[in-house]
Write an enzyme that holds these catalytic residues in place. Structure first.
Site, mmCIF file in Angstrom:
data_model
loop_
_atom_site.group_PDB
_atom_site.id
_atom_site.type_symbol
_atom_site.label_atom_id
_atom_site.label_comp_id
_atom_site.label_asym_id
_atom_site.label_seq_id
_atom_site.Cartn_x
_atom_site.Cartn_y
_atom_site.Cartn_z
ATOM 1 C CE LYS A 130 -4.425 0.641 1.193
ATOM 2 N NZ LYS A 130 -3.257 0.848 2.096
ATOM 3 C CE1 TYR A 134 -3.372 -1.094 -3.197
ATOM 4 C CE2 TYR A 134 -4.802 -0.106 -4.855
ATOM 5 C CZ TYR A 134 -3.954 0.026 -3.773
ATOM 6 O OH TYR A 134 -3.692 1.276 -3.252
ATOM 7 C CB THR A 184 -6.567 3.607 -2.417
ATOM 8 O OG1 THR A 184 -7.082 3.797 -3.728
ATOM 9 C CG2 THR A 184 -6.960 2.202 -1.983
ATOM 10 C CG ASP A 185 -9.746 7.104 -5.319
ATOM 11 O OD1 ASP A 185 -8.921 6.188 -5.535
ATOM 12 O OD2 ASP A 185 -9.938 8.042 -6.120
ATOM 13 C CD GLU A 186 -7.154 1.858 -7.233
ATOM 14 O OE1 GLU A 186 -7.304 0.658 -7.477
ATOM 15 O OE2 GLU A 186 -6.135 2.498 -7.525
HETATM 16 N N1 LIG Z 1 -0.126 5.392 -5.501
HETATM 17 C C1 LIG Z 1 -1.327 5.987 -5.361
HETATM 18 O O1 LIG Z 1 -1.754 6.696 -6.267
HETATM 19 C C2 LIG Z 1 -2.119 5.830 -4.084
HETATM 20 C C3 LIG Z 1 -3.312 6.541 -3.953
HETATM 21 C C4 LIG Z 1 -4.020 6.441 -2.740
HETATM 22 C C5 LIG Z 1 -3.523 5.675 -1.717
HETATM 23 N N2 LIG Z 1 -2.377 4.967 -1.878
HETATM 24 C C6 LIG Z 1 -1.871 4.186 -0.743
HETATM 25 O O2 LIG Z 1 -0.670 4.802 -0.309
HETATM 26 C C7 LIG Z 1 0.206 3.815 0.226
HETATM 27 C C8 LIG Z 1 1.551 3.892 -0.454
HETATM 28 O O3 LIG Z 1 1.364 3.685 -1.857
HETATM 29 P P1 LIG Z 1 2.601 3.831 -2.858
HETATM 30 O O4 LIG Z 1 2.042 4.123 -4.201
HETATM 31 O O5 LIG Z 1 3.611 4.720 -2.277
HETATM 32 O O6 LIG Z 1 3.137 2.331 -2.840
HETATM 33 P P2 LIG Z 1 4.586 1.761 -3.184
HETATM 34 O O7 LIG Z 1 4.335 0.394 -3.727
HETATM 35 O O8 LIG Z 1 5.377 2.734 -3.988
HETATM 36 O O9 LIG Z 1 5.301 1.664 -1.763
HETATM 37 C C9 LIG Z 1 4.962 0.694 -0.821
HETATM 38 C C10 LIG Z 1 6.119 0.584 0.162
HETATM 39 O O10 LIG Z 1 5.735 -0.366 1.173
HETATM 40 C C11 LIG Z 1 6.832 -1.265 1.384
HETATM 41 N N3 LIG Z 1 6.291 -2.546 1.826
HETATM 42 C C12 LIG Z 1 5.533 -3.431 1.113
HETATM 43 N N4 LIG Z 1 5.245 -4.503 1.860
HETATM 44 C C13 LIG Z 1 5.798 -4.293 3.086
HETATM 45 C C14 LIG Z 1 5.825 -5.035 4.287
HETATM 46 N N5 LIG Z 1 5.218 -6.229 4.381
HETATM 47 N N6 LIG Z 1 6.465 -4.513 5.360
HETATM 48 C C15 LIG Z 1 7.097 -3.307 5.277
HETATM 49 N N7 LIG Z 1 7.107 -2.565 4.148
HETATM 50 C C16 LIG Z 1 6.464 -3.047 3.072
HETATM 51 C C17 LIG Z 1 7.529 -1.364 0.051
HETATM 52 O O11 LIG Z 1 8.869 -1.794 0.190
HETATM 53 C C18 LIG Z 1 7.410 0.078 -0.460
HETATM 54 O O12 LIG Z 1 8.492 0.855 -0.008
HETATM 55 C C19 LIG Z 1 -0.494 2.472 0.032
HETATM 56 O O13 LIG Z 1 -1.126 2.131 1.247
HETATM 57 C C20 LIG Z 1 -1.526 2.754 -1.049
HETATM 58 O O14 LIG Z 1 -2.652 1.899 -0.909
HETATM 59 C C21 LIG Z 1 -1.660 5.019 -3.036
#
Ligand SMILES: NC(=O)c1ccc[n+]([C@@H]2O[C@H](COP(=O)([O-])OP(=O)(O)OC[C@H]3O[C@@H](n4cnc5c(N)ncnc54)[C@H](O)[C@@H]3O)[C@@H](O)[C@H]2O)c1
Length: 332
Positions: free
Chosen positions: A152, A148, A121-123
């Site tokens: 990351k 969080y 993430t950009d965070e």
């Molecule tokens: N949401 C955003 O805007 C955003 C932006 C940039 C990057 N990201 C990154 O993208 C990725 C996905 O984000 P998201 O928003 O889809 O998150 P989300 O919370 O919707 O999904 C996370 C998934 O990971 C699974 N999970 C959690 N812990 C686990 C474990 N120990 N073992 C196996 N599975 C596990 C959960 O069941 C869920 O299905 C993350 O790494 C996040 O940091 C998110």
């Protein structure tokens, strides 16, 4: 044709990626997902069974991870604890999944010499002042604010160390805020959309001046496929679609698209340490790997997302009341 292991593929962005891969490539996909409160098997409904398999398990469990990594051509690592607000109330699962889970996957990728792409993430870069013209680039120093984003950031640094120390064939991408279908209703845009669809006034933290740089999850997916295909090992790529908007404008747009007065929202207590502004400069990804987003227009992407939530109430309704009860207990 490749076999992809997609961790967190039942979550928001991971499931969008799986849908994208099935629609645009010949790859097969094994999803490894713990199905925490954020994971939903229904997000994978309708995908072909001969190309998508779900394994329910923990990325921090080496016995589960090892054979799945061994049989894959590439790991695409989305699984994380991802919600800032939760990380302020209980940081522990963020350490277990984001740090130990990533470490466990990296060790398996190292053992079996499997290509690894880490989603971040950009965070990790902290925030920018509202009036600062700067945007994040790959050389911006890390300065995370919350449990969080600090976990990351820690996971990104582990990936870099495993490339340098052990020769793991890994790339990293740091993306801006995603929106689109299958996003949990605890998150800002789906929470406000589903409030409006239920006739409840949207809630805005503080004064709503915080700026996020929005990208449609499908554009994030095409960028990740581009990096898997053409990215240089050891490199980091920032993913963004020039979608800066303050939170107040996003809520007003949701109200406008759904035919409501644009001032029909309430202000609630701000989140502690709430980052002011994120903005991504994705020049490297665009010039070196030739990627560009397809959802140029945030308003039409948002309208499509609102339609998706309107048509898929069965997907989000079971979690909505619990999420609102939690926010209400925090005065938000
Ligand atoms: N949401 C955003 O805007 C955003 C932006 C940039 C990057 N990201 C990154 O993208 C990725 C996905 O984000 P998201 O928003 O889809 O998150 P989300 O919370 O919707 O999904 C996370 C998934 O990971 C699974 N999970 C959690 N812990 C686990 C474990 N120990 N073992 C196996 N599975 C596990 C959960 O069941 C869920 O299905 C993350 O790494 C996040 O940091 C998110």
């Amino acid at each position: 044709m490749s076999r992809l292991l997609v961790t967190g593929g039942a979550g928001f962005i991971g499931s969008n990626f799986v849908h994208h891969v099935i629609a645009h490539t010949d790859h097969t996909v094994t999803v490894l997902d713990k199905l925490t409160y954020a994971g939903n098997e229904a997000s994978l409904a309708g995908l072909p069974e001969d190309r998508v398999r779900l394994v329910v398990g923990d990325i921090a469990d080496a016995a589960v991870v090892d054979p799945l990594v061994a049989e894959a051509d590439a790991v695409v690592h989305y699984a994380a604890e991802s919600h800032n607000d939760n990380s302020l109330h209980d940081p522990r699962p963020f350490l277990d999944t984001n740090i130990i889970g990533t470490y466990t996957l990296l060790e398996a990728a190292r053992r079996h010499d499997v290509r690894f792409h880490h989603i971040s993430t950009d965070e990790v870069y902290g925030d920018l002042e509202l009036d600062d013209p700067a945007r994040f680039t790959e050389s911006t120093p890390y300065n995370p604010s919350s449990p969080y984003s600090s976990t990351k950031a820690g996971s990104d640094l582990l990936v870099r160390a495993w490339v340098r120390s052990f020769g793991v064939r890994a790339t990293i991408s740091n993306c801006s805020n995603n929106y689109g279908p299958y996003q949990h209703v605890e998150k800002f845009i789906p929470r406000q959309i589903t409030n409006v669809l239920r006739g409840v006034r949207p809630k805005l933290y503080g004064t709503g001046e915080n700026v996020r740089d929005w990208i449609h999850a499908d554009d994030h997916s095409s960028a990740v496929l581009t990096i898997l295909d053409k990215g240089e090992i050891g490199e980091t790529y920032l993913i963004g679609a020039d979608g800066e908007k303050d939170n107040k404008s996003v809520v007003e747009l949701i109200l406008q698209i759904t035919g409501n007065p644009t001032d029909a929202y309430d202000l609630v207590t701000d989140r502690p340490g709430h980052d002011l502004r994120y903005a991504i400069d994705s020049t490297k990804l665009r010039t070196e790997l030739g990627w560009k987003p397809t959802y140029g227009d945030f308003e039409s992407g948002l309208a499509a997302t609102i339609d998706w939530y309107r048509e898929n109430e069965a997907w989000w309704a079971p979690t909505k009341d619990g999420v609102e009860a939690f926010y209400a207990s925090k005065g938000q």
